[in-house]
Write a protein that holds these residues in place. Structure first.
Motif, PDB file in Angstrom:
ATOM      1  N   ARG A   1       0.838  -1.217   0.000  1.00 26.40           N
ATOM      2  CA  ARG A   1       0.000   0.000   0.000  1.00 26.40           C
ATOM      3  C   ARG A   1       0.867   1.259   0.000  1.00 26.40           C
ATOM      4  O   ARG A   1       0.580   2.225  -0.709  1.00 26.40           O
TER       5      ARG A   1
ATOM      6  N   LYS B   1       1.219   4.362  -3.072  1.00 25.91           N
ATOM      7  CA  LYS B   1       0.929   5.783  -2.822  1.00 25.91           C
ATOM      8  C   LYS B   1       2.186   6.643  -2.943  1.00 25.91           C
ATOM      9  O   LYS B   1       2.133   7.731  -3.515  1.00 25.91           O
ATOM     10  N   GLU B   2       3.293   6.184  -2.379  1.00 23.34           N
ATOM     11  CA  GLU B   2       4.542   6.954  -2.325  1.00 23.34           C
ATOM     12  C   GLU B   2       5.398   6.580  -3.531  1.00 23.34           C
ATOM     13  O   GLU B   2       6.206   5.652  -3.483  1.00 23.34           O
TER      14      GLU B   2
ATOM     15  N   ASP C   1       3.131  11.942  -4.794  1.00 26.05           N
ATOM     16  CA  ASP C   1       1.839  11.264  -4.909  1.00 26.05           C
ATOM     17  C   ASP C   1       1.420  11.195  -6.373  1.00 26.05           C
ATOM     18  O   ASP C   1       2.176  11.637  -7.262  1.00 26.05           O
ATOM     19  N   ASP C   2       0.236  10.667  -6.638  1.00 27.47           N
ATOM     20  CA  ASP C   2      -0.214  10.507  -8.019  1.00 27.47           C
ATOM     21  C   ASP C   2      -0.570  11.829  -8.688  1.00 27.47           C
ATOM     22  O   ASP C   2      -0.834  11.875  -9.890  1.00 27.47           O
TER      23      ASP C   2
END
Length: 160
Positions: A68, A72-73, A100-101
């Motif tokens: 996870r 994200k990172e 981030d995205d």
């Protein structure tokens, strides 16, 4: 902590300055690989973690957590430095950069306390982490993703 049937992970406690520094660098290299399955093998099957406000119990939860985390990172690059050690315990300070995205960049600073079994597997990891938004132009970690080069500057170059 139960470690029966698990592979040993040198260096083993009690740590010397050199073996504690080696343990920290091995952890840094592993985390920079972002291979959650491989990294989890360095922890006892019933390892206990606190990461920020999340409590993680056992190797399966470690794999889920790390998967996870790196979803994200993005473009994660980490530096760890030995802070202190005694017996089977090591304290580390660290910094890492990621985005981030939405392409917002961060530098995350923190401290970890580690405790190891006699087999060198980490039985507990307690991390406190703070994120600081940065501009992409403020990034300091530019090496190719993966293991940090030996000649790359450390945390002291961040004014820590």
């Amino acid at each position: 902590m139960a470690t029966a049937g698990m592979s040993a992970r040198p260096p083993f406690p009690p740590f010397t300055r050199d073996s504690a520094m080696q343990k920290v660098r091995l952890a840094e290299d592993a985390w920079n690989s972002r291979d959650a399955e491989k990294i989890a093998l360095a922890y006892t099957i019933d390892s206990r973690w606190r990461n920020r406000s999340e409590f993680i119990n056992g190797r399966n939860e470690v794999v889920s957590f790390l998967s996870r985390k790196w979803a994200k990172e993005l473009n994660y690059r980490l530096i760890k430095e030995l802070w202190a050690f005694v017996g089977n315990r090591i304290a580390v300070r660290f910094a890492y950069e990621w985005h981030d995205d939405s392409e917002h960049w961060y530098r995350s600073y923190g401290n970890e306390n580690w405790e190891f079994g006699d087999d060198g597997l980490m039985a507990s990891r307690f991390a406190s982490i703070n994120d600081v938004p940065i501009l992409e132009s403020e990034r300091k970690y530019h090496w190719v993703l993966g293991r940090r080069p030996d000649d790359h500057p450390g945390l002291s170059d961040l004014g820590l």
